[in-house]
Write an enzyme that holds these catalytic residues in place. Structure first.
Site, PDB file in Angstrom:
ATOM      1  N   GLY B  31       0.819  -1.203   0.000  1.00  0.00           N
ATOM      2  CA  GLY B  31       0.000   0.000   0.000  1.00  0.00           C
ATOM      3  C   GLY B  31       0.854   1.253   0.000  1.00  0.00           C
ATOM      4  O   GLY B  31       2.031   1.206  -0.356  1.00  0.00           O
ATOM      5  N   LEU B  33       0.644   3.626  -2.060  1.00  0.00           N
ATOM      6  CA  LEU B  33       1.095   3.601  -3.454  1.00  0.00           C
ATOM      7  C   LEU B  33       1.582   4.974  -3.916  1.00  0.00           C
ATOM      8  O   LEU B  33       1.002   6.004  -3.588  1.00  0.00           O
ATOM      9  CB  LEU B  33      -0.041   3.119  -4.366  1.00  0.00           C
ATOM     10  CG  LEU B  33      -0.622   1.727  -4.063  1.00  0.00           C
ATOM     11  CD1 LEU B  33      -1.614   1.324  -5.155  1.00  0.00           C
ATOM     12  CD2 LEU B  33       0.466   0.673  -3.921  1.00  0.00           C
ATOM     13  N   HIS B  37       4.963   2.446  -7.721  1.00  0.00           N
ATOM     14  CA  HIS B  37       3.951   1.378  -7.848  1.00  0.00           C
ATOM     15  C   HIS B  37       3.115   1.578  -9.102  1.00  0.00           C
ATOM     16  O   HIS B  37       2.806   0.624  -9.814  1.00  0.00           O
ATOM     17  CB  HIS B  37       3.010   1.377  -6.637  1.00  0.00           C
ATOM     18  CG  HIS B  37       3.685   1.193  -5.320  1.00  0.00           C
ATOM     19  ND1 HIS B  37       3.861   2.226  -4.430  1.00  0.00           N
ATOM     20  CD2 HIS B  37       4.223   0.093  -4.735  1.00  0.00           C
ATOM     21  CE1 HIS B  37       4.465   1.762  -3.343  1.00  0.00           C
ATOM     22  NE2 HIS B  37       4.708   0.482  -3.500  1.00  0.00           N
ATOM     23  N   GLY B 147       9.746  -3.343  -8.140  1.00  0.00           N
ATOM     24  CA  GLY B 147      10.572  -2.175  -8.421  1.00  0.00           C
ATOM     25  C   GLY B 147      12.040  -2.450  -8.130  1.00  0.00           C
ATOM     26  O   GLY B 147      12.375  -3.034  -7.095  1.00  0.00           O
ATOM     27  N   LYS B 149      14.136  -0.514  -7.112  1.00  0.00           N
ATOM     28  CA  LYS B 149      14.643   0.142  -5.915  1.00  0.00           C
ATOM     29  C   LYS B 149      14.981  -0.892  -4.836  1.00  0.00           C
ATOM     30  O   LYS B 149      15.994  -0.778  -4.154  1.00  0.00           O
ATOM     31  CB  LYS B 149      13.647   1.159  -5.352  1.00  0.00           C
ATOM     32  CG  LYS B 149      14.269   1.958  -4.189  1.00  0.00           C
ATOM     33  CD  LYS B 149      13.369   3.015  -3.660  1.00  0.00           C
ATOM     34  CE  LYS B 149      12.272   2.445  -2.812  1.00  0.00           C
ATOM     35  NZ  LYS B 149      12.626   2.171  -1.400  1.00  0.00           N
ATOM     36  N   GLN B 153      15.616  -7.372  -2.690  1.00  0.00           N
ATOM     37  CA  GLN B 153      14.337  -8.089  -2.653  1.00  0.00           C
ATOM     38  C   GLN B 153      14.140  -8.862  -3.959  1.00  0.00           C
ATOM     39  O   GLN B 153      13.735 -10.031  -3.957  1.00  0.00           O
ATOM     40  CB  GLN B 153      13.199  -7.090  -2.453  1.00  0.00           C
ATOM     41  CG  GLN B 153      11.817  -7.690  -2.579  1.00  0.00           C
ATOM     42  CD  GLN B 153      10.734  -6.709  -2.144  1.00  0.00           C
ATOM     43  OE1 GLN B 153      10.485  -6.532  -0.967  1.00  0.00           O
ATOM     44  NE2 GLN B 153      10.114  -6.060  -3.109  1.00  0.00           N
ATOM     45  N   SER B 185       9.566   6.459  -2.547  1.00  0.00           N
ATOM     46  CA  SER B 185       9.417   5.488  -1.464  1.00  0.00           C
ATOM     47  C   SER B 185       8.268   5.919  -0.575  1.00  0.00           C
ATOM     48  O   SER B 185       8.061   7.112  -0.341  1.00  0.00           O
ATOM     49  CB  SER B 185      10.705   5.420  -0.634  1.00  0.00           C
ATOM     50  OG  SER B 185      10.440   4.752   0.596  1.00  0.00           O
ATOM     51  N   SER B 186       7.546   4.918  -0.079  1.00  0.00           N
ATOM     52  CA  SER B 186       6.446   5.231   0.834  1.00  0.00           C
ATOM     53  C   SER B 186       6.975   5.883   2.102  1.00  0.00           C
ATOM     54  O   SER B 186       6.239   6.555   2.826  1.00  0.00           O
ATOM     55  CB  SER B 186       5.679   3.951   1.199  1.00  0.00           C
ATOM     56  OG  SER B 186       5.240   3.320   0.024  1.00  0.00           O
TER      57      SER B 186
END
Lengths: 283, 283
Positions: B31, B33, B37, B147, B149, B153, B185-186
């Site tokens: 979330g 977003l 995203h 992503g 970034k 991951q 970034s969130s």
């Protein structure tokens, strides 16, 4: 029956089968097929247009190298049994197809894998969970069939399937026994004549436990003591464990209420046999 | 756009979509977003008849409870972005739908997960691998979009997909940046004005490293020193790591030959930012 060695080829063949509307049943094995495996293949072939049987002696689930090396192999016989029982595809990958260089990922399933055979064979169920996960991802079956003889294996796999949201049904199939009651196992051929004749005490002891429960005994300590004493009559038997557990969690229970699994592992000479029976109280 | 909370319902909807010949793209998110995203969703929607966006703030990948609790949430805004970018299904499960009572299974991916952010955030990638595996099993997409970034991951997930034979392509998509170069970034919303203006040193330092390599510098020690010195000009910056690694294995390399990933994590106040750039030598 098609024999396939490569993952990519298997995937291609299965994609075509599915496009044609075929459902897929899967019987993973380590080869050395016997009547137990045959019953799984037969059931899958009855329920699915396409049945895949895999033969892969998975090194990562053997905690002793010698046990892995001497595990029985009989490819030609396996092929005949699989074909006769209705398999559509026999998948026989080489070790480097399944575990290529750099392979590292492992799956830890938790408490269900830590008792009974998990306690006796460190790392065993981590190996089982890993290979079964890989094979389920490769085959992507609708149903996968396992023998109830490996009751803890089934519990571990069901737990993994639930926890990882795998889209497959795990079908547990009844134990197939020799005429005298000994559970079919690829390891039975390692028993010499004396060991083989003494090993029949295992199904006898399990049936006795069932009778005790039918007669009203509930306390698992009492049942286990009786089973141990019966098995003790065999001079060659060396008990690894005799436990009564919840069939889903594989954790011991103090008394039989509803259903409980009596599971045991006993060595005769160098051969370790496992067997089990469901104890059930009808209220 | 359909909003779905339950796994069974999602599976049912997707089965129908696939029957109709739809391919499925998947964008898993936590979330909050942003344009990063949005670019993933847009690409998936371009490439697939059905795009699933998941929103699940996964507790198991936060190594600090406070970080989990304050992770930004903005459901209404997320819904609008997902829909505008072409998502067909928004999957927003509750925590107990993903981790029901008794959940235990975990996935260990190995060395690729142990360096960089894996070293700084113990257990983080075990949590990431576990949730991504579950979501991939639930959605069963043809392609999943991540992503760049979060370069480590992606490396962890690609390794897991390869090791576990998952039938999905992992697509790494370019980092989307603010006008001044800061990677989207969130967590950027946690930066105060001073921190925000100093944080721009990160993309500047990465571009400088790229220029150094273009100018012939190969030794990673020299490049890292230069990057550290540049970032050191920001009074608020506290370096967690600056490393140059193989982009697949995430292990440090002594010199840049072919491609290498320069990755860094730097704190500004309480906010930890990560960023990276691919260094490439054309022979």
């Amino acid at each position: 029956m098609l024999v396939v060695n490569k993952i990519d080829e298997l995937r291609k063949v299965l994609k075509e089968k599915r496009k044609g509307g075929c459902s897929v049943g899967f019987v993973p094995t380590m080869g050395a097929l016997h009547a137990g495996h045959a019953s799984l293949i037969r059931r899958s072939a009855r329920e699915h247009g396409c049945t895949v049987v895999s033969i892969f002696v998975n090194p990562s689930q053997f905690n002793e190298v010698s046990d892995f090396e001497k595990y029985p192999k009989n490819q030609e016989n396996d092929r005949i049994i699989a074909e006769n029982e209705g398999a559509s595809i026999l998948f026989c990958p080489e070790a480097n197809e399944i575990y290529p260089d750099g392979f590292e990922t492992s799956v830890i399933v938790g408490q269900v894998a830590d008792t009974l055979c998990g306690a006796a064979r460190p790392g065993h169920f981590r190996g089982v969970a890993g290979i079964v996960l890989k094979l389920l991802n490769i085959v992507q079956p609708d149903d996968a069939y396992f023998g109830q003889k490996d009751a803890q294996q089934i519990a571990v796999i069901k737990k993994m399937v639930r926890d990882l949201n795998l889209d497959v049904r795990i079908e547990a199939c009844p134990i197939i026994r020799e005429r005298d009651g000994l559970a079919m196992s690829s390891r039975n051929i390692f028993l010499n004549d004396t060991e083989r004749s003494e090993a029949v005490i295992l199904p006898t002891a399990l049936e006795t436990a069932k009778r005790l429960v039918r007669e009203g005994v509930r306390e698992t300590g009492e049942i286990k003591k009786c089973v141990a004493s019966l098995i003790g009559r065999s001079k060659l038997a060396e008990v690894d464990y005799i436990e009564i557990v919840d069939a889903d969690t594989m954790q011991t229970v103090p008394s039989v209420n509803g259903r409980a699994l009596l599971a045991l592992a006993v060595r005769f000479g160098k051969t370790r046999l496992i067997d089990n029976i469901m104890l059930q109280v009808y209220n």
